[in-house]
Structures are given as C-alpha cells and as structure tokens.
Design an enzyme around this catalytic site. Structure first.
Site, mmCIF file in Angstrom:
data_model
loop_
_atom_site.group_PDB
_atom_site.id
_atom_site.type_symbol
_atom_site.label_atom_id
_atom_site.label_comp_id
_atom_site.label_asym_id
_atom_site.label_seq_id
_atom_site.Cartn_x
_atom_site.Cartn_y
_atom_site.Cartn_z
ATOM 1 C CB SER A 1 -0.965 -0.035 1.185
ATOM 2 O OG SER A 1 -1.931 0.989 1.079
ATOM 3 C CG ASP B 1 -4.122 -3.234 -3.818
ATOM 4 O OD1 ASP B 1 -4.244 -3.183 -5.050
ATOM 5 O OD2 ASP B 1 -5.039 -2.911 -3.040
ATOM 6 C CG HIS C 1 -5.653 -2.314 0.395
ATOM 7 N ND1 HIS C 1 -5.081 -1.986 -0.812
ATOM 8 C CD2 HIS C 1 -5.005 -1.557 1.334
ATOM 9 C CE1 HIS C 1 -4.135 -1.077 -0.625
ATOM 10 N NE2 HIS C 1 -4.074 -0.803 0.671
#
Length: 453
Positions: free
Chosen positions: A159, A183, A253
């Site tokens: 992330s 991601d 996610h």
C-alpha cells in the site's frame, strides 16, 4: 550435594540471563487512541536473519557494525507496511519474514514506521511517506559505504509502503535491484506525476500486484509487470456490503499480501496471462504467451525474476489471473470447446464439474457473460477450476439461461472437448449429448479423436 547442584544449575542460569539481556525487539504496537491523537514519524528498523528468524534486533541507523548478524555480503530485503488506521501491527509480518528466510539466506529489515502511519487522518500518513523514504535512503547509502550492493536490495512495499519503496528507489536513481509493490495505495497518488508515486524507473525491476483498484488501490500499471488478480478489484470471499464492518474496507486490499505469501511459500503457482483487459482474459482470448518464448507465461509472485530479462525487453506488461477465495488460492485452467447442432442459436451459461478417482471434485462456472452457441460452430470457453484433478474419471455439465420465465431449452451438443492449459494432459471429449436446461449431465469422457496425442 548442594554444591554439585549449584554448579549444574549455574550455566543454565547464565544462559537465561543472557537471553533476557538480549531480548527481542518487536514491531511498535499502538492503539486507536494513538491514531486519533495522531502520531509523528519515527522509523525503527528490525533485523531478522536465519540466526534470529523470530527474534527481531533493533538496528542503529548509523552504526552498522553494532550488529554482527547483519552480513552486508548477503542480499537485503526491506519489508515496508502501509497505513495503520488503528495502530495495530500488521498480522502478516511474522509469516512473510519466516517464509522469505526459509527460501533465501538474506537480511530482512522490517521497516516499522507505525509512528507516522498510525493516524485517522490518512493525509498525514501520506505526507510522511517522503520523509520515511529519505530516512531509508540515508540508511541504504550507509550500507553502500560499507560494501553493500544496491542491486542486491529487494524492497517489498504494501500500500503506502509501495510508494515509499518507489521514493527510495528514485532517491538512489533506480539502482536498487527490485521493488515488489503489493496493491499500491491509490488515494492521493492516482493522477499524480511519476515523481509523486511508484514508477518503473525506481528500480532495476518493478513487479506490482493489484487487488483493490476500485477503492484503496491504484488502477493503472506502475511496474515492468503488473498483475491484476481477479481483474484487480473485487476478490473472491471478500464481503460485498458495508454490513461486514471493517473487513468490507480492507479485505480486497489485504488480499495482495496473502496472495504473495502463497507465492513465497510455494503453496500456489499462479500462471498469469498478458492481456489488454480482464474481459478479454475471461473470454479466453489471451491464453497465448508466445511473446515470452521458451520461458512461457509468467508466474505471479516471488519468483517472477525468472522472466525479468524478457519483461525488460517487452516494456510494461499487464497480466491477469484468477484465484480461489481462500488459501491455497491457485486455480487450474482448461479450454472448453462446444459444438452444437441446434437449428437456432442458444444463449446461456455453463457449469463444468470434474470428478477424480479419489472422490475429489473441481468446479468451474462460466458466467461472466451470456455465451452464444451457434449450429456447427465451435464456441471456445475458458474454464477455471477451483482445484486440479490429476486423473479425471467423470465430467458433469450444466447449461442454464438465467431466465426463469421462458421455456426450458435444450443444448444439443455434437462435441464437448476439455483441454488442460498446461498441455500435459490428454484432451478429453464427449460426443452427441443433450443438455437440458438446469439439469446436470454426468458422463465418462473419452480421448478426443482429432487429438494429436
């Protein structure tokens, strides 16, 4: 007798005291109260090696010689987490550390920037990404001064951690060996220039996984190869309504990490197919990997570097693969060719079930769109099964139109053919069978007559 027992116990007592003195440094555990108040950036570097797989050592940012287990002749892998809205440690940290060390003899440095990432104000955490990257850049330059090779550095960023990895790589002119982005965060990064987000120029090789591009993740390609699991958005098994609470927001996610763990642990092999869109992939139009030569289709995850040279020549490559809802996430692909002899066209969906001799079953439902079946015309389908059946004894087919208000149709099939994508198994066929809408038909397949086997 007392002295004898004393001398026996003394070494044990000394060992316990040494262990207590050494201790283990752990990832910062904060609470929601910290996130509400807000935290200022503080970087802690936790070292793990094969000598201390489960016991982290807090590193000095300046005195590398203070850590004899930190061997600069070994490759170094940095693991960088993302936004922590509740301040809790990532649940996957220990697993990824242990799995990577089981695969390779490396230095693992867990970058603990929980002070800075733990904040209910996401924008403050985003602001801290550049500062965190500057801190890590200084540390890596110190490593380089002591003889470490930048090309032997691998950064795994999750992330916001993916963009931090990119900023570090940019600071070092793209000289680090590899960045793996799981991601990469989308909010505040989508639509920005490459200086303000991850970019393929940030490392010698950048591989990216997308699992939540319609919410917390990034939609566009960011690496030399970008993997879009299940199209890059909704992941199987993740909740679809807000009634599921926090899992609704983070499941897609977070799936990126668990897919990567499967690849590190070699639990699964996800063959990925280069394609312009997920729709074309599901339609079976992108099952050719000739552009990769003898290497074949790239496999997602830890071992993608086997395809590095060809990927660098091809330029940015988008690939797609599908997964199950739980680990092991891997699926098995077949092409299914259907030829009918109905006078009129038929539209509908197909469910295929493979039965093994051990009682196991694998199911593939092809329902992403209504399929068109035309007389004496081969309709090629792409079927992805939830498991691999080594020896297929029986096959079940079910045809449906999805319309409960129209008359029931029959699909008069001249030939059904199933071909394993790996090409290692003989294609299986069935000739002259009638599929009544909504009814499952089971039969024993036979080797295809027109096969080259």
């Amino acid at each position: 007798m007392f002295l004898w027992h004393y001398y026996l116990a003394l070494p044990l007592l000394i060992t316990i005291q040494i262990y207590k003195a050494q201790g283990c440094d752990e990832f910062t555990d904060l609470g929601l109260s910290h996130a509400i108040i807000g935290t200022s950036l503080k970087i802690r570097l936790l070292l793990y090696t094969r000598d201390n797989v489960t016991c982290g050592t807090l590193m000095s940012h300046t005195n590398l010689h203070a850590h004899p287990q930190f061997n600069l002749s070994r490759p170094t892998t940095f693991i960088i987490h993302g936004y922590r809205p509740t301040g809790s440690p990532p649940m996957w940290l220990q697993n990824i550390t242990e799995m990577v060390l089981a695969r390779e003899d490396v230095n693992i440095i867990v970058v603990d920037w929980n002070y800075g990432a733990a904040n209910v104000n996401y924008f403050k955490a985003v602001e801290n990404t550049h500062k965190a990257a500057d801190n890590l850049t200084a540390f890596i330059k110190k490593m380089q001064e002591h003889g470490s090779s930048l090309s032997s550095i691998h950064m795994i960023g999750v992330s916001l951690g993916a963009h931090i990895s990119g900023f570090v790589g940019a600071n070092l002119n793209g000289s680090i060996g590899r960045i793996t982005a799981l991601d990469p965060a989308g909010p505040q990064f989508t639509g920005t220039s490459k200086e303000d987000r991850l970019d393929p120029t940030n490392a010698q090789f950048v591989d990216v996984l997308h699992t939540d591009m319609d919410a917390l993740g990034f939609r566009e390609p960011l690496g030399h190869i970008d993997f879009y699991a299940n199209g890059g958005a909704d992941q199987p098994g993740c909740p679809r309504t807000i009634l599921s609470g926090t899992k609704y927001f983070k499941c897609d996610h977070q799936r990126s990490v668990f897919l990567y763990l499967d690849s590190v642990n070699q639990t699964c092999t996800h063959k990925a197919f280069p394609c312009s869109s997920y729709k074309e992939f599901l339609d079976g139009k992108c099952l050719n990997c000739d552009s990769f030569g003898s290497a074949g289709c790239p496999v997602f995850g830890y071992d993608i570097t086997k395809w590095r040279d060809v990927l660098l020549k091809l330029g940015q490559t988008k690939t797609f693969f599908t997964t199950n809802s739980v680990s092991p996430f891997c699926m098995t692909g077949y092409t299914v060719d259907v030829v009918i002899w109905n006078k009129d066209e038929r539209w509908g969906y197909i469910t295929v079930k493979l039965h093994g001799d051990d009682g196991k079953e694998a199911v593939a439902t092809i329902d992403h769109k209504a399929l068109k079946f035309k007389s004496y015309t081969e309709t090629k389908l792409f079927a992805q099964f939830d498991k691999d059946i080594q020896l297929v004894k029986k096959v079940s087919f079910k045809f449906s139109t999805g319309n409960a208000f129209k008359p029931k149709y029959k699909l008069r099939v001249l030939r059904l053919r199933l071909t394993h994508l790996e090409g290692k198994k003989r294609p299986l066929c069935r000739y002259d069978v009638i599929l009544e809408e909504g009814k499952e038909v089971t039969f024993r397949p036979i080797p295809c007559e027109e096969s080259n086997f």
